[in-house]
Scaffold this motif. Structure first.
Motif, mmCIF file in Angstrom:
data_model
loop_
_atom_site.group_PDB
_atom_site.id
_atom_site.type_symbol
_atom_site.label_atom_id
_atom_site.label_comp_id
_atom_site.label_asym_id
_atom_site.label_seq_id
_atom_site.Cartn_x
_atom_site.Cartn_y
_atom_site.Cartn_z
ATOM 1 N N LEU A 1 76.539 44.023 -5.063
ATOM 2 C CA LEU A 1 75.080 44.041 -5.039
ATOM 3 C C LEU A 1 74.568 45.266 -4.289
ATOM 4 C CD1 LEU A 1 72.270 42.867 -5.492
ATOM 5 C CD2 LEU A 1 72.602 41.407 -3.481
ATOM 6 N N VAL A 2 75.219 45.591 -3.162
ATOM 7 C CA VAL A 2 74.801 46.751 -2.367
ATOM 8 C C VAL A 2 74.957 48.028 -3.192
ATOM 9 C CG1 VAL A 2 75.244 48.086 -0.270
ATOM 10 C CG2 VAL A 2 75.392 45.595 -0.221
ATOM 11 N N TRP A 3 76.087 48.146 -3.912
ATOM 12 C CA TRP A 3 76.321 49.352 -4.719
ATOM 13 C C TRP A 3 75.265 49.438 -5.832
ATOM 14 C CZ3 TRP A 3 78.673 49.897 -0.746
ATOM 15 C CH2 TRP A 3 79.962 49.504 -0.415
ATOM 16 N N ASP A 4 74.967 48.317 -6.466
ATOM 17 C CA ASP A 4 73.989 48.317 -7.560
ATOM 18 C C ASP A 4 72.588 48.672 -7.058
ATOM 19 O OD1 ASP A 4 75.955 47.696 -9.342
ATOM 20 O OD2 ASP A 4 75.443 45.569 -9.526
ATOM 21 N N MET A 5 72.251 48.226 -5.860
ATOM 22 C CA MET A 5 70.951 48.590 -5.289
ATOM 23 C C MET A 5 70.887 50.093 -5.012
ATOM 24 S SD MET A 5 70.174 45.388 -2.708
ATOM 25 C CE MET A 5 68.663 46.118 -2.082
ATOM 26 N N ALA A 6 72.004 50.669 -4.612
ATOM 27 C CA ALA A 6 72.048 52.113 -4.379
ATOM 28 C C ALA A 6 71.879 52.876 -5.691
ATOM 29 C CB ALA A 6 73.370 52.502 -3.712
ATOM 30 N N ASP A 7 72.492 52.363 -6.770
ATOM 31 C CA ASP A 7 72.317 52.983 -8.088
ATOM 32 C C ASP A 7 70.852 52.961 -8.494
ATOM 33 O OD1 ASP A 7 74.941 53.659 -8.451
ATOM 34 O OD2 ASP A 7 75.451 51.899 -9.642
ATOM 35 N N LEU A 8 70.179 51.860 -8.214
ATOM 36 C CA LEU A 8 68.755 51.742 -8.533
ATOM 37 C C LEU A 8 67.947 52.751 -7.707
ATOM 38 C CD1 LEU A 8 66.363 50.381 -9.911
ATOM 39 C CD2 LEU A 8 66.430 48.602 -8.139
ATOM 40 N N ALA A 9 68.262 52.849 -6.417
ATOM 41 C CA ALA A 9 67.557 53.799 -5.550
ATOM 42 C C ALA A 9 67.769 55.230 -6.034
ATOM 43 C CB ALA A 9 68.036 53.652 -4.103
ATOM 44 N N MET A 10 69.004 55.563 -6.432
ATOM 45 C CA MET A 10 69.283 56.911 -6.927
ATOM 46 C C MET A 10 68.558 57.164 -8.239
ATOM 47 S SD MET A 10 72.911 58.917 -7.440
ATOM 48 C CE MET A 10 73.536 57.878 -8.748
ATOM 49 N N GLY A 11 68.473 56.139 -9.074
ATOM 50 C CA GLY A 11 67.748 56.270 -10.331
ATOM 51 C C GLY A 11 66.271 56.553 -10.102
ATOM 52 N N LEU A 12 65.671 55.851 -9.138
ATOM 53 C CA LEU A 12 64.254 56.060 -8.835
ATOM 54 C C LEU A 12 64.009 57.453 -8.266
ATOM 55 C CD1 LEU A 12 63.275 52.601 -7.261
ATOM 56 C CD2 LEU A 12 62.560 53.522 -9.479
ATOM 57 N N MET A 13 64.901 57.915 -7.382
ATOM 58 C CA MET A 13 64.699 59.252 -6.816
ATOM 59 C C MET A 13 64.856 60.319 -7.892
ATOM 60 S SD MET A 13 68.073 59.881 -4.400
ATOM 61 C CE MET A 13 68.441 61.606 -4.708
ATOM 62 N N ALA A 14 65.764 60.094 -8.852
ATOM 63 C CA ALA A 14 65.924 61.050 -9.947
ATOM 64 C C ALA A 14 64.672 61.097 -10.816
ATOM 65 C CB ALA A 14 67.143 60.683 -10.792
ATOM 66 N N LEU A 15 64.083 59.933 -11.102
ATOM 67 C CA LEU A 15 62.843 59.882 -11.885
ATOM 68 C C LEU A 15 61.723 60.648 -11.186
ATOM 69 C CD1 LEU A 15 62.505 56.208 -13.216
ATOM 70 C CD2 LEU A 15 62.812 58.269 -14.571
ATOM 71 N N ILE A 16 61.574 60.399 -9.886
ATOM 72 C CA ILE A 16 60.519 61.073 -9.117
ATOM 73 C C ILE A 16 60.760 62.578 -9.108
ATOM 74 C CG2 ILE A 16 59.520 61.338 -6.812
ATOM 75 C CD1 ILE A 16 60.273 58.350 -6.334
ATOM 76 N N ASN A 17 62.000 62.995 -8.890
ATOM 77 C CA ASN A 17 62.310 64.423 -8.798
ATOM 78 C C ASN A 17 62.092 65.137 -10.124
ATOM 79 O OD1 ASN A 17 63.478 66.794 -7.357
ATOM 80 N ND2 ASN A 17 65.059 66.587 -8.908
ATOM 81 N N LEU A 18 62.505 64.511 -11.219
ATOM 82 C CA LEU A 18 62.337 65.137 -12.530
ATOM 83 C C LEU A 18 60.858 65.343 -12.847
ATOM 84 C CD1 LEU A 18 65.089 63.219 -14.531
ATOM 85 C CD2 LEU A 18 65.095 65.645 -13.945
#
Length: 471
Positions: free
Chosen positions: A407-424
């Motif tokens: 669960l912790v790893w999956d939450m990190a994937d979600l956080a990385m996905g959101l930061m990538a969306l914001i950055n793009l």
């Protein structure tokens, strides 16, 4: 909790399976075409900037362009270069390597853009160093502090905390498999090695990365070149196999070409993006710390980091696996890479891989911390907050050595996905500023200027947004 985990997993499937991959490729393609394929035109310049970056110091305490490059590469080059490549080949076949190459080629342009913007909008740390990155250029360039804070929080969760636990977990698995070392002992040793570096701050990380990254890359590449040398006659066939598999020609006879191509494409692109991080907004945090004469010079250097990560190190892993034939034995991840190396080097290969895993993962812990420190300071520039964060980082390193919570790893994937969306979204909206800086850089190079310097007062539109006294 099970329902919550399922929800996070479903969001990640949509975010990473459909939205982000398309966006990352689209943004990379846009900047590639709009800039006239800068990753090819300025490739040799990127090499010269990287090699000459060691001498970029203004004072003995600042961070040189090469040190900033090494810090970014320290995070980029991690266990994904060993395990991620193996996963892509095991599930997608040799053709996945071709799509990793294509992803890196497009990603080099995104890396150039985001690192140039990080330099342009950086801020003085008042100790001969700088801080910057997407959170900073979102606030200064777009005037949206709340969005910068959201990005910073996502990066701190993903890179500063969870991914450091993942890297520690990988080190434990490698040392336990090779030598039977106890996880708690390895975890405590990792904490003892990490603490003095991160308590020295970004400057200390940069100084360690400056020698650690080249050493670990050369050790791993020396092993790969040995394998290539003893299989020299098979190399043309290997390249042909990768290309034919990527285009479905290898599988056409079996009638499954379409499925094979889609699998190879999806896995190659995903693993390539995870490994080189181009466009995700992570490496710009390291790029911003350098003392540079021109923002685009650090962009050219960080672009070269994507090339080294994917085209050199990931390709080296792929070659070792494919030339060994181990990819046909039903293995995946580290086990596949381990089997491939063992087949070439014998039992000593297992120990060699464990050392390589340690170097790759440990360097990532340091690089990830450097990314996060600037974002902690962006949210709250306080010595107490930074001390608390450093202690939590060490706790996560120990936690990752002893436990594994999906669960912790999956939450990190979600956080990385959101930061990538914001950055793009941010680099697309700030593209006009990037092209002003790129145009200035190219005009000076065309005029024969050996080391271009950027003067913001020549561009009133930019001068009003960047920090006074830096450019």
């Amino acid at each position: 909790m099970q329902l919550f985990h399922s929800l996070i997993g479903a969001i990640n499937d949509v975010l990473w399976g459909k939205i982000l991959i398309a966006l990352l490729l689209a943004v990379g393609l846009y900047f590639s075409l709009r800039s006239g394929l800068l990753q090819l035109r300025l490739f040799s310049r990127g090499w010269r900037e990287m090699v000459g970056g060691r001498g970029g110091h203004v004072s003995k305490d600042d961070i040189s362009p090469f040190q900033a490059f090494a810090t970014g590469l320290a995070s980029r080059v991690g266990t994904g270069n060993i395990a991620g490549v193996a996963i892509a080949i095991a599930a997608g076949g040799p053709g996945a390597v071709f799509w990793m190459w294509l992803t890196a080629l497009l990603g080099m342009s995104s890396a150039f853009v985001e690192s140039t913007l990080a330099q342009l909008f950086k801020t003085s740390h008042h100790d001969d160093t700088f801080r910057g990155g997407p959170a900073y250029y979102i606030q200064k360039g777009l005037g949206q502090r709340w969005l910068g804070v959201l990005f910073a929080l996502c990066l701190i969760l993903a890179f500063g905390l969870v991914f450091n636990a993942v890297q520690a977990n990988s080190i434990v698995a490698a040392t336990q498999g090779a030598w039977g070392w106890q996880p708690w002992a390895v975890g405590l040793a990792l904490v003892a090695l990490t603490a003095p570096v991160i308590f020295g701050g970004v400057r200390a990380v940069a100084r360690v990365a400056e020698w650690l990254v080249p050493v670990m890359a050369l050790i791993y590449l020396a092993m790969a070149f040995y394998v290539l040398a003893i299989h020299a006659a098979e190399l043309p066939g290997l390249v042909l196999l990768i290309v034919k598999s990527a285009l479905g020609l290898e599988q056409a006879a079996g009638g499954v070409a379409g499925y094979a191509v889609s699998q190879a494409m999806m896995l190659g692109i995903k693993r390539g993006l995870f490994s080189n991080e181009a466009g995700m907004g992570s490496a710009p945090n390291a790029a911003a710390t350098a003392t540079s004469k021109h923002p685009a010079s650090q962009g050219a250097i960080q672009m070269f980091g994507v090339f080294i990560d994917t085209m050199v190190i990931c390709t080296a892993t792929a070659a070792i696996i494919l030339l060994s034939g181990a990819h046909d034995q039903g293995l995946s991840g580290v086990a596949l890479t381990q089997k491939a190396i063992e087949s070439q080097f014998g039992p000593i290969g297992v120990s060699f891989l464990a050392v390589a895993m340690f170097l790759f993962a440990f360097s990532s812990i340091l690089g990830n911390y450097a990314y996060a420190e600037g974002n902690v300071e962006f949210i709250r520039n306080s010595k107490k907050a930074l001390l608390a964060f450093r202690l939590v980082v060490l706790a996560m390193v120990l936690f990752g050595s002893l436990a594994s919570l999906p669960l912790v790893w999956d939450m990190a994937d979600l956080a990385m996905g959101l930061m990538a969306l914001i950055n793009l979204a941010a680099i697309a909206l700030l593209s006009r500023y990037f092209f002003i800086v790129l145009g200035d850089y190219q005009r000076q190079l065309k005029a024969g200027v050996a080391a271009p310097e950027f003067k913001a007062d020549q561009y009133p539109e930019l001068a009003a947004k960047v920090e006074k006294g830096i450019w």
